[in-house]
Design an enzyme around this catalytic site. Structure first.
Site, PDB file in Angstrom:
ATOM      1  N   LYS A  54       3.022  10.993   7.461  1.00 14.91           N
ATOM      2  CA  LYS A  54       2.310  10.619   8.681  1.00 14.91           C
ATOM      3  C   LYS A  54       2.878  11.327   9.908  1.00 14.91           C
ATOM      4  O   LYS A  54       2.584  12.491  10.141  1.00 14.91           O
ATOM      5  CB  LYS A  54       2.289   9.103   8.838  1.00 14.91           C
ATOM      6  CG  LYS A  54       1.386   8.396   7.813  1.00 14.91           C
ATOM      7  CD  LYS A  54       1.168   6.958   8.167  1.00 14.91           C
ATOM      8  CE  LYS A  54       0.347   6.212   7.119  1.00 14.91           C
ATOM      9  NZ  LYS A  54      -1.021   6.685   6.974  1.00 14.91           N
ATOM     10  N   PHE A  80       0.868  -1.186   0.000  1.00 14.99           N
ATOM     11  CA  PHE A  80       0.000   0.000   0.000  1.00 14.99           C
ATOM     12  C   PHE A  80       0.894   1.222   0.000  1.00 14.99           C
ATOM     13  O   PHE A  80       1.642   1.469   0.950  1.00 14.99           O
ATOM     14  CB  PHE A  80      -0.926   0.031   1.210  1.00 14.99           C
ATOM     15  CG  PHE A  80      -1.931   1.150   1.138  1.00 14.99           C
ATOM     16  CD1 PHE A  80      -3.166   0.952   0.545  1.00 14.99           C
ATOM     17  CD2 PHE A  80      -1.637   2.412   1.638  1.00 14.99           C
ATOM     18  CE1 PHE A  80      -4.094   1.988   0.451  1.00 14.99           C
ATOM     19  CE2 PHE A  80      -2.553   3.456   1.553  1.00 14.99           C
ATOM     20  CZ  PHE A  80      -3.780   3.240   0.954  1.00 14.99           C
ATOM     21  N   ASP A 140       9.596   2.879   1.297  1.00 14.90           N
ATOM     22  CA  ASP A 140       8.409   3.619   1.723  1.00 14.90           C
ATOM     23  C   ASP A 140       8.292   3.486   3.240  1.00 14.90           C
ATOM     24  O   ASP A 140       7.774   2.502   3.759  1.00 14.90           O
ATOM     25  CB  ASP A 140       7.164   3.065   1.028  1.00 14.90           C
ATOM     26  CG  ASP A 140       5.895   3.825   1.396  1.00 14.90           C
ATOM     27  OD1 ASP A 140       5.930   4.601   2.379  1.00 14.90           O
ATOM     28  OD2 ASP A 140       4.871   3.636   0.726  1.00 14.90           O
TER      29      ASP A 140
END
Length: 472
Positions: A277, A162, A248
């Site tokens: 985030k 993802f 990532d």
């Protein structure tokens, strides 16, 4: 509202100011979401009683409008490493409130300082930063950078991955449910099994891939930890075939896994690393990718290429102030070590539950990034609950457990997007052992009462039926 009132120069009478918005009750909030936002999501949240109104937050705790305290073990999908509303982040924002926030006709002071700090804390020769607003934007930028620097078009990614839901990021995200409605996506993207080095090398051999993008631990895939040595060997293979290695670390970065960056567990030095985030301290949207000087110059070196990839809000003063404060807090409060020690304790306690309760299929993770996977039901459960249990099992098993934790124990969790039978446990890194013990005790009680999926599904159906008959 009429077209005239929507386009009038005077303020329409129906507009809400901030104080009026803060005074909305639960029913009004649900109505607005169903009318003006995502009605399907609002209905799903309502059915599972996930539409509570939270009015205060601090650290690991949040409180609803009835004064009940909840422990947040969802942690903003990894965005709340510092916890809710950290005072040092807000203090940093107050210090810059008089400065221009967005002024492209200048070189941002705080953007330069943040880029300096990121170059110091990231692995290897990573040096040059590009600032944006989210993880998906960071991935988009990393893909573009890789193509421009290598003059190749291919991107290799992992099944179950993802990386975001914008067009480029979605093209390297590994769940068909999210991809199919938007096809055709970015061409020349190839998926390989996560953890499979032979498959990766086969994809690399044609020497057409600009980059291999990988999460050091798959988040939405179900908190999947790769086999030992996988990342290090994958990095070596990429170097052999002239393909850039993109880590990532949007969800795993900044201490979450007990390392500042998860790739450091195997001493991997990426060509590009993506962050977001928790970079904004859980307060301000902030994202970045960081790469080496050599790669940056190949793609964007010189004035002619300087404006090929830009972002209006990227590197704004407020976001950079929050990120500077975030990095400072991580070191001052020793959050990386806290995540390592408390995560090891949490995993041990959870694996003890796994040994006792067959419904709990697997416990996995690293640091304070933990997934609990539950076993699938048999056909009897679906018959007893008139087919609803089967549908819940297919997509929302994790949400049944999360619903029990929220409504009966005051603990906030959620399932992972690519594997809904897994619930994630990603509390702020400042979580205490007592709070961890409270979650373990709640899970033990749930598993003791619901020793089969049928019992769990029946309880979930009751919650849904109750929500349908008791509207607030």
């Amino acid at each position: 509202m009429t077209r005239e009132s929507k386009t009038a120069t005077n303020k329409p009478a129906e507009l809400l100011d901030l104080q009026e918005a803060l005074s909305l009750d639960r029913a009004q909030v649900k109505d607005f979401h169903k009318r003006y936002l995502n009605a399907g999501l609002a209905t799903m949240m309502e059915l599972l009683n996930f539409d509570k109104m939270f009015v205060r937050a601090e650290g690991v705790s949040v409180w609803d409008n009835q004064g009940r305290e909840y422990l947040d073990f969802l942690g903003g999908y990894g965005a709340l490493n510092l916890g809710h509303n950290h005072p040092k982040v807000f203090a940093a924002l107050q210090q810059v409130q008089a400065l221009p926030n967005i002024l492209q006709a200048s070189l941002g002071v705080l953007a330069g300082a943040l880029a300096h700090n990121l170059a110091r804390i990231t692995p290897g020769k990573l040096q040059r930063s590009f600032f944006c607003n989210s993880g998906a934007e960071a991935v988009e930028g990393a893909i573009k950078l890789a193509r421009a620097a290598t003059n190749r078009t291919g991107i290799i990614h992992c099944q179950g991955s993802f990386h975001g839901k914008t067009m480029g990021a979605l093209s390297v995200t590994g769940r068909e449910k999210y991809r199919k409605p938007f096809a055709p996506l970015l061409p020349d993207c190839q998926a390989v099994p996560f953890g499979d080095l032979d498959a990766l090398e086969k994809a690399l051999q044609p020497r057409q891939a600009a980059a291999f993008i990988v999460e050091p631990i798959q988040g939405e895939g179900g908190i999947n930890v790769p086999p030992p040595g996988y990342l290090k060997k994958a990095r070596e293979l990429c170097k052999r075939y002239g393909t850039l290695f993109i880590a990532d670390e949007v969800q795993t970065g900044l201490g979450r896994t007990g390392y500042m960056f998860a790739c450091e567990a195997e001493n991997v030095e990426p060509d590009i690393i993506c962050l977001a985030k928790s970079l904004g301290g859980g307060v301000v949207p902030a994202g970045a990718y960081i790469t080496t000087d050599e790669i940056w110059k190949k793609a964007y070196g010189g004035m002619e290429k300087a404006l090929l990839h830009t972002s209006t809000f990227g590197g704004n003063t407020v976001a950079c102030a929050a990120a500077l404060a975030t990095i400072q807090v991580i070191y001052e409060e020793n959050l990386v070590e806290q995540a390592r020690e408390k995560g090891a304790y949490f995993l041990t306690r959870l694996k003890e539950l796994q040994e006792r309760f067959p419904l709990l299929k697997e416990v996995r993770g690293r640091g304070l990034m933990i997934g609990l996977e539950f076993n699938q039901p048999g056909s009897l459960a679906s018959k007893v609950t008139f087919g609803l249990a089967g549908k819940l099992a297919e997509e929302y098993t994790g949400s049944l457990v999360a619903g029990e934790l929220l409504n009966n124990y005051g603990i906030i969790t959620a399932y992972t997007l690519n594997n809904p039978n897994v619930i994630r446990l990603e509390p702020p890194l400042c979580v205490t052992r007592d709070q961890i013990d409270r979650v373990v005790a709640a899970l033990e009680d749930i598993l003791q009462r619901h020793r089969s999926f049928m019992s769990m599904a029946t309880s979930g159906v009751k919650t849904i039926l109750k929500s349908l008959t008791q509207r607030e």
